[in-house]
Structures are given as structure tokens and as C-alpha cells.
Design an enzyme around this catalytic site. Structure first.
Site, PDB file in Angstrom:
ATOM      1  N   VAL A  15       0.840  -1.206   0.000  1.00 22.37           N
ATOM      2  CA  VAL A  15       0.000   0.000   0.000  1.00 22.37           C
ATOM      3  C   VAL A  15       0.874   1.254   0.000  1.00 22.37           C
ATOM      4  CG1 VAL A  15      -1.696   1.329   1.323  1.00 22.37           C
ATOM      5  CG2 VAL A  15      -1.942  -1.144   1.141  1.00 22.37           C
ATOM      6  N   ARG A  40      13.988  -3.022   9.226  1.00 28.57           N
ATOM      7  CA  ARG A  40      14.253  -3.895   8.076  1.00 28.57           C
ATOM      8  C   ARG A  40      14.553  -3.085   6.810  1.00 28.57           C
ATOM      9  NH1 ARG A  40      10.104  -6.691  10.602  1.00 28.57           N
ATOM     10  NH2 ARG A  40       8.555  -5.370   9.603  1.00 28.57           N
ATOM     11  N   SER A  41      13.832  -1.990   6.624  1.00 33.36           N
ATOM     12  CA  SER A  41      13.980  -1.214   5.372  1.00 33.36           C
ATOM     13  C   SER A  41      14.631   0.143   5.571  1.00 33.36           C
ATOM     14  CB  SER A  41      12.623  -0.968   4.732  1.00 33.36           C
ATOM     15  OG  SER A  41      11.992  -2.141   4.432  1.00 33.36           O
ATOM     16  N   CYS A 129     -10.738  -2.413   2.607  1.00 36.00           N
ATOM     17  CA  CYS A 129     -10.758  -2.278   1.136  1.00 36.00           C
ATOM     18  C   CYS A 129     -12.076  -2.724   0.500  1.00 36.00           C
ATOM     19  CB  CYS A 129      -9.577  -3.025   0.522  1.00 36.00           C
ATOM     20  SG  CYS A 129      -9.259  -4.624   1.265  1.00 36.00           S
ATOM     21  N   HIS A 243     -10.326  -6.156  -6.164  1.00 37.24           N
ATOM     22  CA  HIS A 243     -11.355  -6.979  -5.526  1.00 37.24           C
ATOM     23  C   HIS A 243     -12.650  -6.872  -6.341  1.00 37.24           C
ATOM     24  CE1 HIS A 243      -8.643  -7.398  -2.293  1.00 37.24           C
ATOM     25  NE2 HIS A 243      -9.220  -6.667  -1.366  1.00 37.24           N
TER      26      HIS A 243
HETATM   27  N1  LIG Z   1      -3.088  -4.503   0.774  1.00 35.09           N
HETATM   28  C1  LIG Z   1      -4.294  -3.966   0.781  1.00 35.09           C
HETATM   29  O1  LIG Z   1      -5.099  -4.099  -0.171  1.00 35.09           O
HETATM   30  C2  LIG Z   1      -4.754  -3.149   1.958  1.00 35.09           C
HETATM   31  C3  LIG Z   1      -5.928  -2.437   1.828  1.00 35.09           C
HETATM   32  C4  LIG Z   1      -6.362  -1.670   2.892  1.00 35.09           C
HETATM   33  C5  LIG Z   1      -5.627  -1.638   4.039  1.00 35.09           C
HETATM   34  N2  LIG Z   1      -4.475  -2.349   4.160  1.00 35.09           N
HETATM   35  C6  LIG Z   1      -3.741  -2.243   5.420  1.00 35.09           C
HETATM   36  O2  LIG Z   1      -2.570  -1.470   5.224  1.00 35.09           O
HETATM   37  C7  LIG Z   1      -1.521  -1.943   6.085  1.00 35.09           C
HETATM   38  C8  LIG Z   1      -0.300  -2.304   5.255  1.00 35.09           C
HETATM   39  O3  LIG Z   1      -0.657  -3.304   4.313  1.00 35.09           O
HETATM   40  P1  LIG Z   1       0.279  -3.744   3.103  1.00 35.09           P
HETATM   41  O4  LIG Z   1      -0.574  -4.605   2.286  1.00 35.09           O
HETATM   42  O5  LIG Z   1       0.966  -2.584   2.470  1.00 35.09           O
HETATM   43  O6  LIG Z   1       1.397  -4.635   3.904  1.00 35.09           O
HETATM   44  P2  LIG Z   1       2.903  -4.952   3.544  1.00 35.09           P
HETATM   45  O7  LIG Z   1       3.113  -5.019   2.069  1.00 35.09           O
HETATM   46  O8  LIG Z   1       3.256  -6.129   4.362  1.00 35.09           O
HETATM   47  O9  LIG Z   1       3.736  -3.654   4.096  1.00 35.09           O
HETATM   48  C9  LIG Z   1       3.870  -3.370   5.476  1.00 35.09           C
HETATM   49  C10 LIG Z   1       4.616  -2.055   5.660  1.00 35.09           C
HETATM   50  O10 LIG Z   1       4.633  -1.746   7.057  1.00 35.09           O
HETATM   51  C11 LIG Z   1       5.989  -1.536   7.484  1.00 35.09           C
HETATM   52  N3  LIG Z   1       6.169  -1.953   8.869  1.00 35.09           N
HETATM   53  C12 LIG Z   1       5.928  -3.172   9.399  1.00 35.09           C
HETATM   54  N4  LIG Z   1       6.262  -3.179  10.727  1.00 35.09           N
HETATM   55  C13 LIG Z   1       6.723  -1.933  11.014  1.00 35.09           C
HETATM   56  C14 LIG Z   1       7.216  -1.306  12.193  1.00 35.09           C
HETATM   57  N5  LIG Z   1       7.315  -1.966  13.345  1.00 35.09           N
HETATM   58  N6  LIG Z   1       7.600  -0.006  12.129  1.00 35.09           N
HETATM   59  C15 LIG Z   1       7.500   0.676  10.948  1.00 35.09           C
HETATM   60  N7  LIG Z   1       7.043   0.144   9.790  1.00 35.09           N
HETATM   61  C16 LIG Z   1       6.651  -1.149   9.828  1.00 35.09           C
HETATM   62  C17 LIG Z   1       6.812  -2.379   6.538  1.00 35.09           C
HETATM   63  O11 LIG Z   1       8.139  -1.896   6.527  1.00 35.09           O
HETATM   64  P3  LIG Z   1       9.411  -2.866   6.308  1.00 35.09           P
HETATM   65  O12 LIG Z   1       9.738  -2.778   4.846  1.00 35.09           O
HETATM   66  O13 LIG Z   1      10.475  -2.180   7.138  1.00 35.09           O
HETATM   67  O14 LIG Z   1       9.056  -4.229   6.778  1.00 35.09           O
HETATM   68  C18 LIG Z   1       6.071  -2.107   5.212  1.00 35.09           C
HETATM   69  O15 LIG Z   1       6.456  -0.847   4.714  1.00 35.09           O
HETATM   70  C19 LIG Z   1      -2.129  -3.111   6.866  1.00 35.09           C
HETATM   71  O16 LIG Z   1      -2.632  -2.624   8.086  1.00 35.09           O
HETATM   72  C20 LIG Z   1      -3.248  -3.568   5.978  1.00 35.09           C
HETATM   73  O17 LIG Z   1      -4.265  -4.219   6.698  1.00 35.09           O
HETATM   74  C21 LIG Z   1      -4.009  -3.088   3.133  1.00 35.09           C
END
Ligand SMILES: NC(=O)c1ccc[n+]([C@@H]2O[C@H](COP(=O)([O-])OP(=O)(O)OC[C@H]3O[C@@H](n4cnc5c(N)ncnc54)[C@H](OP(=O)(O)O)[C@@H]3O)[C@@H](O)[C@H]2O)c1
Length: 339
Positions: A15, A40-41, A129, A243
Site C-alpha cells: 500500500v 528492516r527497510s 478495502c 477486488h
Molecule cells: N493490501 C491492501 O489491499 C490493503 C488495503 C487496505 C488496508 N491495508 C492495510 O494497510 C496496512 C499495510 O498493508 P500492506 O498490504 O501494504 O502490507 P505490507 O506489504 O506487508 O507492508 C507493510 C509495511 O509496514 C511496514 N512496517 C511493518 N512493521 C513496522 C514497524 N514496526 N515499524 C515501521 N514500519 C513497519 C513495513 O516496513 P518494512 O519494509 O520495514 O518491513 C512495510 O512498509 C495493513 O494494516 C493492511 O491491513 C491493506
């Protein structure tokens, strides 16, 4: 035009990367930008408007020099960090489910309930979403005919489960195509390649999943109407992005398919693709990368003598379902002189 100091927390995720593209693509008035993630990043590079930025570690004081922070780093991260950003006067638009059902937190789809945004409500929740695209389609129909009941089945892309979900479908599909052993499921409960999984998130005591209950509860809150009943079945499908939803509604007033098409065609953020004779209807491949919600297959429910209507809704889960809706909330804060 005034410009704003922006932070993206979770900038390296599925996202977060789309949020960066949306800020670029919509010419968001950015004075400064910073990209935050975990250790990590931290230190890796991201590009914004042709300039390279170093990803920084998300810390509690990140809101001090920020006007608007777009959070997509998961629920527990948001619970820990968002209140500190808000206390420093920064608006936090959060994509996780951490704050959505808190009474004091606005849950906003800008085409539906922009009036819920207020100066003193610094934490704002971006809805789930699947719920965003359904609420966008329901709103014009509800305003005209009052929606009493919704029965919806979703067909949700793997990107809804983040970068790991995308990788899992890709790796399993590649192995299948090469005739190799298919990697075991890790992000999902079962193999997702060439399969469907009727479980998204965990089950509750009524045997609905949390994802399904989000659609029930968040729809009521966004529409500002507790009387709307929603029963959802949420299914993960082997589609990378966008979706799809099969939606059935019962309305208080009669609502013909022709009237529904007219209302939806005029609604902001909705595009109707509905021409059965020429095999025209929305599909996830067509919705990928698009900044609208598509509605098609609009027809009268032949099983119901009452006011039943059924239709098909498709939208890019990473855009309207997440990054686009979040950026539109930020744009609304600016337009309504809240920030
Ligand atoms: N995917 C969708 O369609 C969607 C839609 C609506 C809402 N969401 C919500 O949006 C959020 C992110 O989803 P995503 O799909 O983008 O997940 P993702 O691809 O797994 O990305 C997670 C992100 O969060 C960061 N992160 C994780 N732990 C962290 C910490 N302790 N401190 C700072 N940053 C941290 C990660 O950074 P690193 O690179 O450092 O690990 C990465 O940038 C979730 O809450 C999800 O439920 C997702």
C-alpha cells in the site's frame, strides 16, 4: 497554493508504494516528504517525483514536523505510533483496522461522508478495502431508495494480504507452470494458486470471519445508518490485484435497474460498465491501476417479488481500497480547510 509536509509510514509495503505513486500522480501539494518503515527497510531508497529519498525508521516523534501522515504499517504499529503523531498536531490517515470502530475516529470514504472530517479529529481511519468500494456504490442507491439489507460475496485479490500475498501466488504459479513442487502455503491458510479460500482473517463466535464483520460494521458507520443489515462472505481468489463483489440489496423504495444505472452513472468516483449484449462488464484485470470503482451486471433480482437488485462491483484494492482513498481524504482535509 499552500503546500504540506507529508510522511508515509509503511512506505515500503504494497500500500505504501501505491501511496507514493498517488501523491505523485495527483500532484498533491507537497512541501516536504519523508518515508518511514521498520529497521528492516530503514536506509533503503525510494523515489518520489524523480528524486531519491532514504527510508527512515518510524519513531514516536515523526509527527513533530509533519502536517499529514499516511500510515499503512499494520494495526499494532498504528496503535503505538499514531497517538504520538496526533498529539504533535499531525493528521494521521490510517489504513489498518486499529482505529476504525473507535467512536471518536472518523471512518471516511470522501464520496460518502466527507463531513465526518473535523479539525479536532486528528486520527482518521481508512475503511477496509472491500467495504470502501461497496460503500461508494451503495451511497447513491441508498440516498434514493434507502438500502435495508445487503448480501455480498467478495472475490478478493492476494495483494489485499500485502507484498507476501503477491509473492506467494507468484511463486506457487511459477512452480506449477514448471511442473515443480508447489511451495507450501505460508501467508494464506491453504494453497492459493488455482484455488479459492473462503476465509479472510480469523473466525468469530458466529462463524463469520473478521473481514466479513468489518463489512457489516464499517458499512453502518460510513453510511451513518445503523439500520443497514449486511451479511458478507469474503473469499480470497488467485487474482493479483482488484477486488470483485457480487452484491444483492433490498431497498425500502422500489429501485429499477434503469434508475440504479442512472444514479450510479452520475455518482462521483463510479463508472458503470453494463452492456450485456456486447459482453461488457467490469473485471479485475481492467480495474488494475484505475482510480474509480466500476459497477456492472445491474439487474432486478428475479427471486424476490420485493425491491431486490443485484450487481457486480470491481475496484483496485490497493488504490480505491487503500492508497487512493487515503490521499483523497488528505485532499478533502485541504479542500475543506481542516488542515
Ligand atoms: N493490501 C491492501 O489491499 C490493503 C488495503 C487496505 C488496508 N491495508 C492495510 O494497510 C496496512 C499495510 O498493508 P500492506 O498490504 O501494504 O502490507 P505490507 O506489504 O506487508 O507492508 C507493510 C509495511 O509496514 C511496514 N512496517 C511493518 N512493521 C513496522 C514497524 N514496526 N515499524 C515501521 N514500519 C513497519 C513495513 O516496513 P518494512 O519494509 O520495514 O518491513 C512495510 O512498509 C495493513 O494494516 C493492511 O491491513 C491493506
Amino acid at each position: 497554493m499552500k503546500k504540506y509536509r507529508i510522511a508515509v509510514a509503511g512506505a515500503t509495503g504494497a500500500v505504501g508504494r501505491e501511496m507514493i505513486k498517488m501523491l505523485e500522480n495527483r500532484n498533491f501539494p507537497v512541501e516536504s516528504v519523508k518515508f518511514l518503515a521498520s529497521e528492516r527497510s530503514a536506509g533503503s531508497k525510494l523515489t518520489f517525483n524523480g528524486k531519491e529519498y532514504t527510508v527512515e525508521l518510524l519513531t514516536k516523534d515523526g509527527g513533530k514536523d509533519t502536517d499529514i501522515a499516511l500510515f499503512s504499517a499494520g494495526g499494532s504499529v498504528s496503535k503505538e505510533f499514531a497517538p504520538h503523531f496526533a498529539a504533535d498536531g499531525c493528521f494521521v490517515i490510517d489504513n489498518s483496522s486499529a482505529w476504525r470502530m473507535e467512536k471518536e475516529v472518523p471512518l471516511v470514504v470522501p464520496e460518502v461522508n466527507p463531513g465526518d472530517l473535523k479539525k479536532d479529529k486528528k486520527i482518521i481511519a481508512n475503511p477496509n478495502c472491500s467495504t470502501i468500494q461497496m460503500a461508494a456504490a451503495l451511497k447513491p442507491l441508498h440516498d434514493f431508495a434507502k438500502v435495508k439489507r445487503v448480501i455480498v460475496s467478495t472475490y478478493q485479490a492476494v495483494s489485499g494480504a500485502g507484498q507476501k500475498g503477491i509473492t506467494e501466488l507468484a511463486e506457487q504459479s511459477k512452480a506449477w507452470a514448471k511442473g515443480e513442487e508447489i511451495p507450501a502455503a505460508s501467508k494464506f491458510q491453504y494453497r492459493i494458486a488455482f484455488n479459492l479460500i473462503p476465509q479472510i482473517d480469523v473466525f468469530d463466535e458466529y462463524d463469520y470471519t473478521k473481514e466479513e464483520l468489518k463489512m457489516t460494521n464499517e458499512t453502518k458507520k460510513i453510511m451513518g445508518d445503523d439500520s443497514i443489515m449486511v451479511s458478507a462472505t469474503c473469499v480470497r481468489v488467485p487474482v493479483f490485484r482488484s477486488h470483485s463483489e457480487s452484491v444483492w440489496i433490498e431497498t425500502e423504495k422500489p429501485l429499477s435497474p434503469e434508475k440504479a444505472k442512472e444514479l450510479l452513472s452520475k455518482a462521483e468516483g463510479i463508472e458503470v460498465i453494463d452492456d450485456a449484449a456486447n459482453k461488457k462488464y467490469p473485471m479485475p484485470l481492467d480495474a488494475e491501476g484505475k482510480q474509480v470503482t466500476y459497477v456492472g451486471r445491474i439487474r432486478k433480482d428475479i427471486s424476490n417479488a420485493g425491491n431486490g437488485l443485484t450487481f457486480w462491483v470491481v475496484s483496485d484494492n490497493l488504490l480505491k481500497g487503500a492508497a487512493l482513498n487515503a490521499v483523497q481524504i488528505a485532499e478533502t482535509l485541504i479542500k475543506n480547510e481542516i488542515v
